[in-house]
Design a protein around this motif. Structure first.
Motif, PDB file in Angstrom:
ATOM      1  N   LEU A  80       0.827  -1.200   0.000  1.00  0.00           N
ATOM      2  CA  LEU A  80       0.000   0.000   0.000  1.00  0.00           C
ATOM      3  C   LEU A  80       0.863   1.252   0.000  1.00  0.00           C
ATOM      4  O   LEU A  80       0.574   2.228  -0.717  1.00  0.00           O
ATOM      5  N   GLN A  81       1.932   1.226   0.773  1.00  0.00           N
ATOM      6  CA  GLN A  81       2.833   2.380   0.840  1.00  0.00           C
ATOM      7  C   GLN A  81       3.443   2.675  -0.522  1.00  0.00           C
ATOM      8  O   GLN A  81       3.576   3.827  -0.934  1.00  0.00           O
ATOM      9  N   ILE A  82       3.792   1.626  -1.250  1.00  0.00           N
ATOM     10  CA  ILE A  82       4.357   1.792  -2.589  1.00  0.00           C
ATOM     11  C   ILE A  82       3.351   2.432  -3.540  1.00  0.00           C
ATOM     12  O   ILE A  82       3.703   3.243  -4.399  1.00  0.00           O
ATOM     13  N   LEU A  83       2.076   2.086  -3.369  1.00  0.00           N
ATOM     14  CA  LEU A  83       1.030   2.588  -4.267  1.00  0.00           C
ATOM     15  C   LEU A  83       0.471   3.939  -3.864  1.00  0.00           C
ATOM     16  O   LEU A  83      -0.223   4.587  -4.655  1.00  0.00           O
ATOM     17  N   SER A  84       0.737   4.388  -2.650  1.00  0.00           N
ATOM     18  CA  SER A  84       0.004   5.516  -2.077  1.00  0.00           C
ATOM     19  C   SER A  84       0.409   6.889  -2.599  1.00  0.00           C
ATOM     20  O   SER A  84      -0.141   7.898  -2.149  1.00  0.00           O
ATOM     21  N   ALA A  85       1.329   6.933  -3.555  1.00  0.00           N
ATOM     22  CA  ALA A  85       1.716   8.233  -4.107  1.00  0.00           C
ATOM     23  C   ALA A  85       0.624   8.825  -4.994  1.00  0.00           C
ATOM     24  O   ALA A  85       0.684  10.012  -5.335  1.00  0.00           O
ATOM     25  N   ARG A  86      -0.367   8.039  -5.362  1.00  0.00           N
ATOM     26  CA  ARG A  86      -1.430   8.524  -6.233  1.00  0.00           C
ATOM     27  C   ARG A  86      -2.720   7.765  -5.960  1.00  0.00           C
ATOM     28  O   ARG A  86      -2.729   6.814  -5.180  1.00  0.00           O
ATOM     29  N   ARG A  87      -3.810   8.187  -6.602  1.00  0.00           N
ATOM     30  CA  ARG A  87      -5.062   7.442  -6.559  1.00  0.00           C
ATOM     31  C   ARG A  87      -5.287   6.794  -7.922  1.00  0.00           C
ATOM     32  O   ARG A  87      -4.773   7.242  -8.946  1.00  0.00           O
ATOM     33  N   TYR A  88      -6.064   5.718  -7.899  1.00  0.00           N
ATOM     34  CA  TYR A  88      -6.346   4.955  -9.105  1.00  0.00           C
ATOM     35  C   TYR A  88      -7.855   4.924  -9.319  1.00  0.00           C
ATOM     36  O   TYR A  88      -8.605   4.545  -8.411  1.00  0.00           O
ATOM     37  N   ALA A  89      -8.281   5.304 -10.498  1.00  0.00           N
ATOM     38  CA  ALA A  89      -9.715   5.323 -10.773  1.00  0.00           C
ATOM     39  C   ALA A  89     -10.291   3.913 -10.806  1.00  0.00           C
ATOM     40  O   ALA A  89     -11.380   3.656 -10.295  1.00  0.00           O
ATOM     41  N   LYS A  90      -9.525   2.970 -11.374  1.00  0.00           N
ATOM     42  CA  LYS A  90     -10.040   1.609 -11.520  1.00  0.00           C
ATOM     43  C   LYS A  90      -8.895   0.615 -11.374  1.00  0.00           C
ATOM     44  O   LYS A  90      -7.887   0.697 -12.086  1.00  0.00           O
ATOM     45  N   THR A 102      -9.076 -14.069   0.180  1.00  0.00           N
ATOM     46  CA  THR A 102     -10.208 -13.629   1.007  1.00  0.00           C
ATOM     47  C   THR A 102     -10.288 -12.117   1.138  1.00  0.00           C
ATOM     48  O   THR A 102     -11.016 -11.614   1.985  1.00  0.00           O
ATOM     49  N   GLY A 103      -9.535 -11.397   0.325  1.00  0.00           N
ATOM     50  CA  GLY A 103      -9.660  -9.936   0.294  1.00  0.00           C
ATOM     51  C   GLY A 103      -8.809  -9.192   1.296  1.00  0.00           C
ATOM     52  O   GLY A 103      -9.096  -8.035   1.601  1.00  0.00           O
ATOM     53  N   VAL A 104      -7.732  -9.822   1.785  1.00  0.00           N
ATOM     54  CA  VAL A 104      -6.882  -9.146   2.771  1.00  0.00           C
ATOM     55  C   VAL A 104      -6.238  -7.896   2.167  1.00  0.00           C
ATOM     56  O   VAL A 104      -6.358  -6.798   2.717  1.00  0.00           O
ATOM     57  N   PHE A 105      -5.564  -8.053   1.017  1.00  0.00           N
ATOM     58  CA  PHE A 105      -4.964  -6.857   0.418  1.00  0.00           C
ATOM     59  C   PHE A 105      -6.021  -5.965  -0.214  1.00  0.00           C
ATOM     60  O   PHE A 105      -5.822  -4.754  -0.330  1.00  0.00           O
ATOM     61  N   THR A 106      -7.155  -6.522  -0.595  1.00  0.00           N
ATOM     62  CA  THR A 106      -8.237  -5.723  -1.179  1.00  0.00           C
ATOM     63  C   THR A 106      -8.654  -4.611  -0.215  1.00  0.00           C
ATOM     64  O   THR A 106      -9.012  -3.516  -0.651  1.00  0.00           O
ATOM     65  N   ARG A 107      -8.613  -4.882   1.075  1.00  0.00           N
ATOM     66  CA  ARG A 107      -8.957  -3.872   2.076  1.00  0.00           C
ATOM     67  C   ARG A 107      -7.980  -2.700   2.028  1.00  0.00           C
ATOM     68  O   ARG A 107      -8.374  -1.543   2.188  1.00  0.00           O
ATOM     69  N   PHE A 108      -6.711  -3.014   1.804  1.00  0.00           N
ATOM     70  CA  PHE A 108      -5.710  -1.960   1.669  1.00  0.00           C
ATOM     71  C   PHE A 108      -5.899  -1.224   0.342  1.00  0.00           C
ATOM     72  O   PHE A 108      -5.815   0.007   0.270  1.00  0.00           O
ATOM     73  N   LEU A 109      -6.172  -1.989  -0.714  1.00  0.00           N
ATOM     74  CA  LEU A 109      -6.315  -1.415  -2.048  1.00  0.00           C
ATOM     75  C   LEU A 109      -7.455  -0.407  -2.112  1.00  0.00           C
ATOM     76  O   LEU A 109      -7.368   0.609  -2.828  1.00  0.00           O
ATOM     77  N   ALA A 157      -7.938   3.203  -4.399  1.00  0.00           N
ATOM     78  CA  ALA A 157      -8.650   2.982  -5.665  1.00  0.00           C
ATOM     79  C   ALA A 157     -10.113   3.399  -5.530  1.00  0.00           C
ATOM     80  O   ALA A 157     -10.775   3.048  -4.552  1.00  0.00           O
ATOM     81  N   ASP A 158     -10.602   4.124  -6.513  1.00  0.00           N
ATOM     82  CA  ASP A 158     -12.012   4.534  -6.499  1.00  0.00           C
ATOM     83  C   ASP A 158     -12.933   3.352  -6.776  1.00  0.00           C
ATOM     84  O   ASP A 158     -14.030   3.271  -6.230  1.00  0.00           O
ATOM     85  N   ARG A 159     -12.475   2.432  -7.620  1.00  0.00           N
ATOM     86  CA  ARG A 159     -13.251   1.216  -7.920  1.00  0.00           C
ATOM     87  C   ARG A 159     -12.290   0.058  -8.072  1.00  0.00           C
ATOM     88  O   ARG A 159     -11.221   0.207  -8.676  1.00  0.00           O
ATOM     89  N   SER A 160     -12.635  -1.086  -7.488  1.00  0.00           N
ATOM     90  CA  SER A 160     -11.777  -2.269  -7.579  1.00  0.00           C
ATOM     91  C   SER A 160     -12.598  -3.483  -7.988  1.00  0.00           C
ATOM     92  O   SER A 160     -13.720  -3.673  -7.516  1.00  0.00           O
ATOM     93  N   VAL A 161     -12.017  -4.298  -8.849  1.00  0.00           N
ATOM     94  CA  VAL A 161     -12.563  -5.607  -9.174  1.00  0.00           C
ATOM     95  C   VAL A 161     -11.531  -6.629  -8.703  1.00  0.00           C
ATOM     96  O   VAL A 161     -10.372  -6.597  -9.130  1.00  0.00           O
TER      97      VAL A 161
END
Length: 218
Positions: A41-51, A59-66, A70-74
């Protein structure tokens, strides 16, 4: 039944049996996994992602961080049991959708383009189950489905000499595959920690798509 259908059936059966017995990788309870998710998450947190597309969400452990960036996640996983657990325990935004899907059979272009693709500790299973051509084709399809300026996060643990799926040379080969289809390496690091008393290293690479025709540029 075709060879592709047979492999897909084998893949789903394999992971479904693992998840029916519980969390096979202690993802929910491992301090190492929680710290690694926090670092991703720290690596990704420099920006936001629309999708964002998460491949092999378990079971969605990292999905909670994502969901924080992210505005929308699949989020996809081949195991119905894992997805059912992810849906049952989800407390995040409604903009996150969990689906049962085999990434080899999924068309990332259909819902793309994606601003972020996440693949954590799963590509070596694809390399074990499917011919190399299929894995390479997937890499090309993900590149085509990524927005210009979009990113792909690849994280994989290294295994020892006896762990043939996760040998460091193979993990680096998968990393290089994404370079060869067009992604540029933005950052890369080795994450270290201890899990179940064993020292573990994970290669974390953040790729970026600079343009539609950047092939083989590091």
């Amino acid at each position: 039944m075709s060879e592709r259908e047979s492999i897909s059936q084998k893949a789903q059966s394999f992971f479904e049996e693992l998840w029916k017995r519980g969390d096979p990788w202690d993802i929910e309870t491992s301090d190492f996994e929680q710290r690694r998710c926090a670092r991703l998450l720290q690596i990704l947190s420099a920006r936001r992602y629309a999708k964002a597309l998460e491949v092999g969400c378990a079971t969605g452990v990292f999905t909670r961080f994502l969901a924080r960036v992210a505005d929308r996640s699949v989020a996809l996983d081949i195991s119905p049991t894992a997805i059912a657990c992810a849906r049952k325990t989800w407390t995040g935004p409604d903009s996150t959708e969990f689906r049962v899907a085999n990434i080899i059979e999924y068309d990332p272009r259909a819902e793309g383009p994606w601003d972020l693709v996440v693949m954590s500790d799963m590509i070596y299973f694809l390399g074990w189950l499917y011919p190399f051509f299929d894995v390479a084709w997937l890499a090309m399809e993900l590149f085509a489905a990524t927005t210009v300026g979009g990113q792909l996060l690849l994280a994989n643990c290294y295994g020892g000499a006896e762990d043939y799926l996760m040998r460091p040379s193979l993990i680096r080969t998968y990393r290089d595959l994404f370079v060869n289809v067009g992604y540029h390496i933005k950052t890369e690091e080795t994450f270290r920690g201890t899990k179940n008393g064993v020292e573990i290293e994970a290669l974390i690479t953040l790729f970026e798509k600079l343009n539609e025709n950047t092939i083989g540029v590091r």
